[in-house]
Design an enzyme around this catalytic site. Structure first.
Site, PDB file in Angstrom:
ATOM      1  CB  ALA A  16      -0.930   0.000   1.209  1.00  0.00           C
ATOM      2  CB  SER A  40      10.009   0.604  11.365  1.00  0.00           C
ATOM      3  OG  SER A  40      10.874  -0.127  12.211  1.00  0.00           O
ATOM      4  CB  ILE A  46      -0.029  -8.502   5.585  1.00  0.00           C
ATOM      5  CG1 ILE A  46      -0.406  -7.897   6.938  1.00  0.00           C
ATOM      6  CG2 ILE A  46      -0.935  -9.677   5.300  1.00  0.00           C
ATOM      7  CD1 ILE A  46      -0.255  -8.842   8.094  1.00  0.00           C
ATOM      8  CB  VAL A  48       1.550 -13.978   1.379  1.00  0.00           C
ATOM      9  CG1 VAL A  48       1.734 -13.992   2.880  1.00  0.00           C
ATOM     10  CG2 VAL A  48       0.125 -13.549   1.021  1.00  0.00           C
ATOM     11  CB  ALA A  51      -4.104 -13.721  -6.551  1.00  0.00           C
ATOM     12  CE  LYS A  79      -6.916 -14.214 -10.036  1.00  0.00           C
ATOM     13  NZ  LYS A  79      -7.156 -13.449  -8.794  1.00  0.00           N
ATOM     14  CG  LEU A 332      -3.924  -4.621   5.184  1.00  0.00           C
ATOM     15  CD1 LEU A 332      -2.892  -5.526   5.851  1.00  0.00           C
ATOM     16  CD2 LEU A 332      -5.148  -5.421   4.775  1.00  0.00           C
ATOM     17  CB  THR A 343     -10.912  -7.327  -3.668  1.00  0.00           C
ATOM     18  OG1 THR A 343     -11.081  -7.882  -2.350  1.00  0.00           O
ATOM     19  CG2 THR A 343     -11.856  -8.024  -4.625  1.00  0.00           C
TER      20      THR A 343
END
Length: 499
Positions: A16, A40, A46, A48, A51, A79, A332, A343
């Site tokens: 983000a 930092s 998060i 990973v 997709a 994809k 997030l 999404t």
């Protein structure tokens, strides 16, 4: 005197943060004086195996990113959609592909005419009317080519390593003048109006700014923490609240689709990259504990795990506002909708693009803020309802979790959509919706929903005429699929990474 925004501060990196930095550095470099990103290395992201949806292609194109270079750098693959396994019922399998199904029949949408025959027992499956679905199942890929053919309108997205994507965007951003500051945010300074004036970092450093972008993840240090914007909990509709993620060794060439396999208390993902496979299990802790989820995940890997499973806790929902005073949350920190339809990056992208459209000056007009909040609220709710559809509609599985999903009360807007489809197969389409007619059709039909009767307007079409039209459509799409090269060959020729 000019009230232009001079200093933009992005709190947090990851996907983000660096997507925001890259976009603003490219498009606002003549309008602001500085863009500073604070992150930092002590705080993990998060990210990973990621997709995406086709919207990311627009984002990358605006930034001038070369597709092949990007895929090499991120170990990416292509994809064409998502394969859903065991959703609705055990042994059920369907593809939710990108791109539309078929073509319009005069003034009637394709699916209305197709449904008339499908409800009468026509055995031609829905997938045979979508090039992306056929190509995905055949392991084929090519970018759009030619004209006046389904090959000219191929819709696709990517799988990639999110950490490498953030690093790729960081390099671009810093080349465009973004200043990265390494540091942990220890305090957020506010003025008498409640506006943010600066971020205090460890080492007694102060980063001042005019506009602050909160990309601090689930912690939402600025919008949720300093400004106290509350969180709207949607876990009663989307009850999964835990995930485990683990990479595994690839045992076969990467396929051009994501796979989602339902289990007794949620679902597992499989994302094929060039150098490994990204795997994970999303589950509801009320119906499955972590040990059982871990066992379920590891028992269903195709290849050897390359690390220990990483646990992630989350809560589905959104902040009650996405923009408050001089702070906008993206990613997030603004909300979380589980990764079932890939999404997350799309919502990041939408937040960035809408902020650019409504980019403020230092007066921060409330009309701009209200418009941004209303638009993002609508988008989050539309995506939320589409995700709920997978859990609620047609669920015939026998477990406590799936019984809960089948019996829960869903939002009124989703109920209305389902009622329209169940009556005459109608799929309303609102302007600007992220998921289109073909998306809703693929999932509703794939989950086992069936209309009671076809659209009355299709009954006046001579049956032989519509049968011929459907057959010709299938033949054209199948011929296009046959012309496409294998996905692995395309990657090897154009964008193979050093693995």
């Amino acid at each position: 005197m000019s009230q232009k925004i001079r200093h933009v501060v992005i709190a947090g990196g990851g996907t983000a943060g660096w997507m925001t930095a890259a976009w603003f550095a490219k498009l606002l470099k003549d309008d602001v004086e500085t863009i500073t990103l604070v992150e930092s290395e002590e705080i993990s992201t998060i990210g990973v195996g990621e997709a995406t949806t086709p919207y990311i292609r627009v984002f990358n194109q605006v930034l001038g990113i070369d597709e092949h270079a990007f895929l090499k750098a991120t170990y990416g693959t292509y994809k064409l959609g998502i394969e859903f396994v065991d959703w609705g019922a055990l042994d059920n399998r369907y593809v939710h592909p990108f791109g539309p199904f078929g073509r319009e029949f005069g003034a009637l949408p394709f699916h209305s005419v197709w449904l008339r025959h499908a409800l009468s027992g026509d055995e031609a499956p829905l997938d045979s009317y979508n090039l992306q679905a056929l190509a995905a199942k055949a392991g084929k890929f090519m970018p759009p080519a030619g004209a006046n053919s389904p090959l000219a309108e191929i819709s696709y997205a990517y799988h990639f390593d999110a950490a490498h994507y953030a690093a790729f965007l960081r390099q671009m951003s810093e080349a465009e003048g973004v200043r990265r500051v390494e540091g942990r945010i220890e305090h957020v300074d506010l003025d008498e109006r409640g506006f943010i004036t600066g971020l205090r970092l460890n080492g007694e450093r102060l980063i001042e700014g005019d506009l602050f972008i909160d990309c601090t993840g689930f912690r939402s240090l600025l919008l949720g923490g300093a400004l106290g914007v509350g969180f709207e909990d949607w876990s009663h509709w989307l009850p999964c609240d835990r995930a485990l993620a683990v990479p595994s060794r690839a045992t076969e060439p990467p396929v051009p689709y994501t796979r989602s396999t339902a289990h007794s208390a949620g679902w597992r993902w499989r994302i094929p990259l060039q150098h490994r496979v990204g795997n994970g299990s999303v589950y509801c802790s009320q119906f499955m504990d972590e040990d059982a989820a871990r066992e379920n995940l590891l028992a269903n890997l195709d290849g050897e795990p390359l690390a220990e499973p990483r646990a992630i806790r989350f809560q589905t929902g959104r902040r009650r506002k996405f923009w408050e005073k001089n702070c906008v949350a993206i990613g997030l920190s603004s909300g979380f909708l589980e990764p079932l339809e890939s999404t997350s990056i799309m919502l990041i992208q939408n937040g960035i693009a809408r902020l650019q459209y409504l980019f403020p000056d230092r007066d921060f007009h409330q009309a701009d803020i209200d418009t941004y909040n209303a638009d993002l609220t609508r988008e989050y709710e539309e995506v939320r309802d589409f995700l709920i559809l997978h859990y609620y509609a047609g669920s015939r599985r026998d477990s406590a979790f799936w019984s809960y999903c089948r019996d829960m009360a869903v939002p009124d807007a989703l109920t209305h959509r389902l009622d329209l489809f169940r009556s005459r197969g109608r799929i309303p389409q609102e302007r600007g919706e992220q998921f289109r007619t073909g998306n809703w059709l693929a999932v509703m039909w794939g989950q086992g929903l069936r209309p009671a009767a076809p659209d009355p307007l299709t009954l006046s079409i001579p049956e032989a005429r519509s049968e011929t039209w459907l057959r010709q459509t299938r033949e054209v799409i199948a011929a296009c699929r046959d012309r496409m090269p294998p996905h692995e060959d395309y990657i090897r020729h154009f964008c193979a990474a050093n693995v």
